[in-house]
Design a protein around this motif. Structure first.
Motif, PDB file in Angstrom:
ATOM      1  N   ALA A  45       4.798  11.791  23.436  1.00  0.00           N
ATOM      2  CA  ALA A  45       3.922  11.312  24.518  1.00  0.00           C
ATOM      3  C   ALA A  45       2.864  10.353  23.985  1.00  0.00           C
ATOM      4  O   ALA A  45       2.233   9.633  24.756  1.00  0.00           O
ATOM      5  CB  ALA A  45       3.238  12.490  25.199  1.00  0.00           C
ATOM      6  N   ASN A  68       6.230   9.121  26.390  1.00  0.00           N
ATOM      7  CA  ASN A  68       7.222   9.853  27.189  1.00  0.00           C
ATOM      8  C   ASN A  68       8.402   8.995  27.636  1.00  0.00           C
ATOM      9  O   ASN A  68       8.983   9.227  28.695  1.00  0.00           O
ATOM     10  CB  ASN A  68       6.565  10.503  28.413  1.00  0.00           C
ATOM     11  CG  ASN A  68       5.714  11.694  28.040  1.00  0.00           C
ATOM     12  OD1 ASN A  68       5.955  12.356  27.040  1.00  0.00           O
ATOM     13  ND2 ASN A  68       4.693  11.965  28.837  1.00  0.00           N
ATOM     14  N   SER A 180       2.264  17.499  28.502  1.00  0.00           N
ATOM     15  CA  SER A 180       2.572  17.844  27.116  1.00  0.00           C
ATOM     16  C   SER A 180       1.576  18.839  26.554  1.00  0.00           C
ATOM     17  O   SER A 180       1.354  18.893  25.349  1.00  0.00           O
ATOM     18  CB  SER A 180       2.614  16.582  26.244  1.00  0.00           C
ATOM     19  OG  SER A 180       1.418  15.840  26.372  1.00  0.00           O
ATOM     20  N   ASN A 221       7.317  18.103  28.744  1.00  0.00           N
ATOM     21  CA  ASN A 221       7.771  16.719  28.646  1.00  0.00           C
ATOM     22  C   ASN A 221       8.938  16.561  27.668  1.00  0.00           C
ATOM     23  O   ASN A 221       9.571  15.507  27.625  1.00  0.00           O
ATOM     24  CB  ASN A 221       6.623  15.787  28.247  1.00  0.00           C
ATOM     25  CG  ASN A 221       6.077  16.071  26.861  1.00  0.00           C
ATOM     26  OD1 ASN A 221       6.041  17.214  26.404  1.00  0.00           O
ATOM     27  ND2 ASN A 221       5.640  15.031  26.169  1.00  0.00           N
TER      28      ASN A 221
END
Length: 269
Positions: A45, A68, A180, A221
């Motif tokens: 991320a 991401n 996340s 994520n």
């Protein structure tokens, strides 16, 4: 499993320890895998500028899937090779809808190189001050001519899991929502932009199938990539949704969970 051709690993809570470093054991395991012919792709991320700092400290090279899945980054060349931006109109629509569903939200925009935030956004990262730019109001977030990589929404009231549920219920398929593990932090990308979608495209370019990939992750994520890869491991410290969705588990990031699996796969013949 047979030795994978590609190792896809998250960073925070997965490859990195809590202090943001790589253990000597993990560095050694990664080098052994690369020497055996495997490619290591970081899938995170985090924005590219974080990879620059990590590379300087560890010698990390290769390709990274950042933000991401919104960016593909050549670590050695410090170059973004692919970008999947969130349309400005979508960002504004999502911010309006989320503000109604979860009053008190603060918003920020990640461009990959800079981080713009309005006064209500209060989750700033240590060591990131040179890239953080305050704007006077929410409206000012939409005035930059730099493409939006991610829209971030932060709440001091709602946890990330609750924000994710509120977003999916209130905005539907307008954007891609995930988190996340950041406290009260929701991460928003263009529709269809996920870690798995971007990694699968990279693998297709390399002639690598999902069955030839081993993946590691710890947060929601990461779920798309953990479900896509032929073999996937949830870290021992993973979010409950990840532990329940992924059948294979390893030890925590503090206990060299990624290195333990790579040693099993690549040490010796």
């Amino acid at each position: 499993m047979q030795r994978p051709r590609l190792i896809a690993t998250d960073l925070d809570g997965t490859l990195l320890r809590r202090d943001g470093t790589l253990s000597a054991r993990t560095v050694r395991a990664l080098r052994t895998a690369v020497d055996a012919g495997a490619e290591v792709v970081v899938v995170t991320a985090r924005p590219p500028r974080f990879l620059d700092v990590l590379a300087a400290a560890t010698g990390l090279t290769g390709t990274a899937v950042c933000s991401n899945g919104a960016l593909v980054y050549d670590i050695a060349a410090r170059t973004v090779t692919r970008s999947l931006a969130l349309p400005l109109s979508t960002a504004r629509e999502v911010a309006t809808a989320l503000s109604a569903a979860a009053p008190g939200l603060g918003f920020a925009v990640e461009t990959g190189h800079t981080f713009l935030y309005e006064p209500s956004y209060r989750l700033l990262l240590s060591g990131n001050a040179r890239s953080e730019l305050a704007v006077a109001s929410l409206t000012d977030l939409w005035l930059s001519d730099v493409p939006i990589v991610q829209l971030l929404a932060h709440s001091v009231r709602f946890e990330a899991d609750m924000l994710l549920a509120l977003a999916e219920n209130s905005v539907g398929g307008a954007a891609q929502f995930t988190h996340s593990g950041g406290r009260g932090l929701l991460e928003i990308s263009a529709p269809g932009v996920t870690k798995a979608a971007t990694l699968s495209a990279l693998c297709a370019e390399r002639g690598i199938t999902a069955q030839e990939v081993v993946a590691f992750g710890d947060m929601p994520n990461d779920l798309t990539i953990l479900r896509w890869a032929g073999t996937a491991y949830a870290m021992g410290n993973a979010h409950p949704s990840v532990l329940s969705a992924v059948p294979h588990h390893t030890t925590s990031n503090e206990d060299d969970g990624v290195a333990r699996i790579l040693e099993r796969l690549f040490d010796g013949d």
